[in-house]
Design a protein around this motif. Structure first.
Motif: not given
Length: 276
Positions: A183, A186-188, A190-194
């Motif tokens: 998870w 995938n979040a990284r 997608a740009g959510w955990l830069f």
């Protein structure tokens, strides 16, 4: 009056203090009142019982040695490694933990924290009243039973989740840590955990999440005990000790009877068939 005689009289007066004075001193110190009629001498009463018990167990073990063959395996072959290679039974709980989290966390930090916690118990509860008495209050038995089943339910549920929770898109991968890692990756992406590196993701999945779960279970247990039974410090410590015993039993039983080749989880009757 001679000073020596006065000192001797004072000492005599202290030794032969009347019982009400002793009772008051014991009550002030928080010690339970002693009834001389309830005292049982170690010799011969306790030693006699222990000696009879030792003879009975010696007889039982002798009969087992005569009539039951020991389940000995063939001679060790260095070219053949047993599958699974299980630890001695008293380490099977730790071996089970190693399957679910980082090796340093399961093999060093968790056992060390448990030993420190057990050693600190006498310093957490310093009251002498009721010391050495099983379930010293009426709430002791229900607190112990609830703590045992609460902990066992958590342990069994987490083992099953970690064994059968699949990781999407990765054949054969399963477990809480791998899916958290999936998870976060995938979040990284997608740009959510830069800016979050793989090292941070591995630390969260392998250390922070397991540590949080291991702390959440005893913390929630103590909170429930205080709200449901208004447990004091000793009863909360009793619940935490039961948490340790229940965890040790569940992990040992699972590691002993429910782990087959490759340490896969299976039924006990399938473990023997798989080994043959």
């Amino acid at each position: 009056m001679d000073k020596g005689m006065a000192h001797e009289r004072t000492a005599t007066r202290t030794v032969t203090a009347p019982r009400p004075v002793q009772a008051q001193a014991q009550a002030a110190a928080g010690r339970p009142k002693l009834n001389p009629d309830e005292k049982v001498l170690v010799w011969p009463y306790l030693v006699r019982i222990e000696f009879i018990a030792a003879l009975l167990f010696l007889l039982l073990l002798s009969l087992m040695a005569v009539f039951i063959d020991a389940p000995l395996a063939p001679l060790a072959n260095p070219d053949v490694t047993p599958n699974p290679a299980k630890a001695p039974w008293y380490f099977l709980g730790l071996q089970e933990l190693l399957l679910h989290m980082d090796k340093a966390l399961a093999g060093v930090i968790v056992p060390g924290a448990v030993l420190l916690g057990l050693a600190a118990l006498p310093y957490i509860d310093v009251r002498r009243k009721g010391t050495g008495i099983w379930f010293h209050s009426k709430r002791g038995v229900p607190i112990t039973l609830f703590s045992f089943f609460y902990t066992a339910a958590w342990n069994v549920s987490l083992i099953l989740i970690d064994e059968f929770l699949p990781v999407p898109g990765e054949a054969g991968a399963h477990g809480i840590g791998p899916i958290v890692k999936y998870w976060l990756s995938n979040a990284r992406d997608a740009g959510w955990l830069f800016g979050v590196s793989d090292r941070v993701i591995n630390a969260i999945a392998g250390w922070i999440v397991p540590t949080f779960i291991m702390l959440f279970i005893p913390a929630s247990l103590v909170l429930i005990l205080r709200r449901r039974w208004q447990a004091d410090t000793r009863e909360a410590a009793m619940g935490l000790f039961t948490f340790f015993v229940a965890s040790f039993l569940v992990l040992t039983i699972v590691g002993t009877a429910f782990r087959g080749p490759g340490m896969r989880l299976m039924w006990p009757w399938e473990v023997g068939a798989a080994n043959h």
